[in-house]
Motif scaffolding. Structure first.
Motif, PDB file in Angstrom:
ATOM      1  N   ASP A   6      -0.218  -4.991 -10.083  1.00  0.00           N
ATOM      2  CA  ASP A   6      -0.236  -3.531 -10.074  1.00  0.00           C
ATOM      3  C   ASP A   6       0.576  -3.014  -8.888  1.00  0.00           C
ATOM      4  O   ASP A   6       0.399  -3.463  -7.750  1.00  0.00           O
ATOM      5  CB  ASP A   6      -1.685  -3.034  -9.978  1.00  0.00           C
ATOM      6  CG  ASP A   6      -1.842  -1.581 -10.377  1.00  0.00           C
ATOM      7  OD1 ASP A   6      -0.823  -0.887 -10.545  1.00  0.00           O
ATOM      8  OD2 ASP A   6      -2.998  -1.131 -10.519  1.00  0.00           O
ATOM      9  N   HIS A   9      -0.304   3.592  -7.033  1.00  0.00           N
ATOM     10  CA  HIS A   9      -1.408   4.204  -6.302  1.00  0.00           C
ATOM     11  C   HIS A   9      -2.376   4.851  -7.293  1.00  0.00           C
ATOM     12  O   HIS A   9      -1.951   5.452  -8.283  1.00  0.00           O
ATOM     13  CB  HIS A   9      -0.894   5.291  -5.358  1.00  0.00           C
ATOM     14  CG  HIS A   9      -0.082   4.778  -4.213  1.00  0.00           C
ATOM     15  ND1 HIS A   9      -0.635   4.039  -3.189  1.00  0.00           N
ATOM     16  CD2 HIS A   9       1.238   4.912  -3.909  1.00  0.00           C
ATOM     17  CE1 HIS A   9       0.305   3.742  -2.304  1.00  0.00           C
ATOM     18  NE2 HIS A   9       1.450   4.248  -2.724  1.00  0.00           N
ATOM     19  N   GLU A  10      -3.670   4.747  -7.010  1.00  0.00           N
ATOM     20  CA  GLU A  10      -4.663   5.458  -7.818  1.00  0.00           C
ATOM     21  C   GLU A  10      -4.557   6.958  -7.561  1.00  0.00           C
ATOM     22  O   GLU A  10      -4.240   7.396  -6.449  1.00  0.00           O
ATOM     23  CB  GLU A  10      -6.077   4.986  -7.481  1.00  0.00           C
ATOM     24  CG  GLU A  10      -6.373   3.576  -7.930  1.00  0.00           C
ATOM     25  CD  GLU A  10      -7.810   3.178  -7.650  1.00  0.00           C
ATOM     26  OE1 GLU A  10      -8.530   3.964  -6.986  1.00  0.00           O
ATOM     27  OE2 GLU A  10      -8.217   2.097  -8.095  1.00  0.00           O
ATOM     28  N   GLU A  12      -6.634  10.426  -7.391  1.00  0.00           N
ATOM     29  CA  GLU A  12      -7.992  10.926  -7.194  1.00  0.00           C
ATOM     30  C   GLU A  12      -7.980  12.435  -7.001  1.00  0.00           C
ATOM     31  O   GLU A  12      -6.973  13.021  -6.591  1.00  0.00           O
ATOM     32  CB  GLU A  12      -8.621  10.274  -5.957  1.00  0.00           C
ATOM     33  CG  GLU A  12      -8.758   8.773  -6.028  1.00  0.00           C
ATOM     34  CD  GLU A  12      -9.391   8.216  -4.769  1.00  0.00           C
ATOM     35  OE1 GLU A  12     -10.050   8.981  -4.035  1.00  0.00           O
ATOM     36  OE2 GLU A  12      -9.209   7.009  -4.506  1.00  0.00           O
ATOM     37  N   GLY A  57       1.007  10.781  -7.173  1.00  0.00           N
ATOM     38  CA  GLY A  57       0.821   9.333  -7.208  1.00  0.00           C
ATOM     39  C   GLY A  57       2.157   8.626  -7.320  1.00  0.00           C
ATOM     40  O   GLY A  57       3.173   9.044  -6.760  1.00  0.00           O
ATOM     41  N   ARG A 214       1.945   4.087 -14.608  1.00  0.00           N
ATOM     42  CA  ARG A 214       1.252   2.886 -14.162  1.00  0.00           C
ATOM     43  C   ARG A 214       2.330   1.824 -14.003  1.00  0.00           C
ATOM     44  O   ARG A 214       2.698   1.129 -14.947  1.00  0.00           O
ATOM     45  CB  ARG A 214       0.176   2.448 -15.165  1.00  0.00           C
ATOM     46  CG  ARG A 214      -0.669   1.258 -14.696  1.00  0.00           C
ATOM     47  CD  ARG A 214      -1.564   1.664 -13.511  1.00  0.00           C
ATOM     48  NE  ARG A 214      -2.437   0.600 -13.065  1.00  0.00           N
ATOM     49  CZ  ARG A 214      -3.683   0.395 -13.499  1.00  0.00           C
ATOM     50  NH1 ARG A 214      -4.210   1.186 -14.441  1.00  0.00           N
ATOM     51  NH2 ARG A 214      -4.421  -0.575 -13.005  1.00  0.00           N
TER      52      ARG A 214
END
Length: 220
Positions: A6, A9-10, A12, A57, A214
């Protein structure tokens, strides 16, 4: 057996990607409690709602981000953003912010997703990330990447351009040539220099010049 790494970055609620721009607002459109009125007892669902800037992100830029008549995010063919032969260019030991032609000049870039590993992602979600010291590519480096046949260029930094340069020469050069740009990558240190394929696939949203992805690599 293939292994996936991966590189994203996530996202949020409320997080800041780029200083001065608002973070996403993530909420429920339908809560589990409210859903009890719609379904049989014991069956609940949540339907979420998100309000976010396209540049949130880890995201990809399309030509429309820079050029009014350029192709938008929905215009990317899967072949342009998925299963690309990848190459990591290590610049973590640089002596200056600017990353110039010398970092790429001896490499075979034709048909490659070129990922520039600066290590700046270590500052992610800190004041330092957007404070002005981020590494970036030069105009000459971007011109070389285009001439050498790179098909995508990614970086683990705030911006592939010097954010103080309002002409944005790297975006202008790469996107003008149809070379995809991916910014705010992370975890590039987990990749080998070569021998992997790269994916950065956005939802095909029309009328958008950028959109979160992603991003990941496949080894083996």
């Amino acid at each position: 057996m293939a292994r996936l790494i991966d590189l994203s970055h996530e996202i949020e609620h409320g997080m800041v990607t780029y200083g001065g721009m608002p973070g996403p607002t993530i909420s429920d459109w339908l809560t589990r409690e409210a859903s009890t009125a719609r379904y049989t007892p014991g069956t609940t669902f949540q339907i979420g709602k998100i309000d976010l800037l396209a540049n949130t992100g880890t995201y990809i830029d399309a030509p429309f981000h820079r050029y009014e008549n350029g192709a938008d995010i929905a215009g990317y063919r899967l072949e342009a953003v998925a299963d690309l032969s990848g190459l990591v260019v290590r610049t973590t030991e640089r002596s200056a912010r600017a990353i110039d032609v010398a970092a790429f000049s001896r490499l075979d870039l034709k048909g490659k997703a070129v990922l520039v590993h600066t290590g700046w992602d270590a500052h992610w979600r800190t004041d330092a990330y957007s404070a002005g010291g981020h590494p970036f590519l030069t105009r000459a480096a971007a011109e070389h990447l285009v001439q050498a046949g790179a098909v995508l260029v990614g970086i683990d930094s705030l911006n592939i351009d010097d954010h103080k340069d309002g002409t944005r020469p790297v975006h202008t050069t790469l996107l003008g040539a149809g070379v995809a740009v991916v910014e705010h990558l992370t975890n590039l240190g987990a990749l080998p220099d070569r021998g992997f394929t790269f994916f950065a696939v956005p939802a095909p949203v029309k009328g958008m010049g950028s959109f979160p992805v992603r991003a990941f690599a496949r080894l083996g």
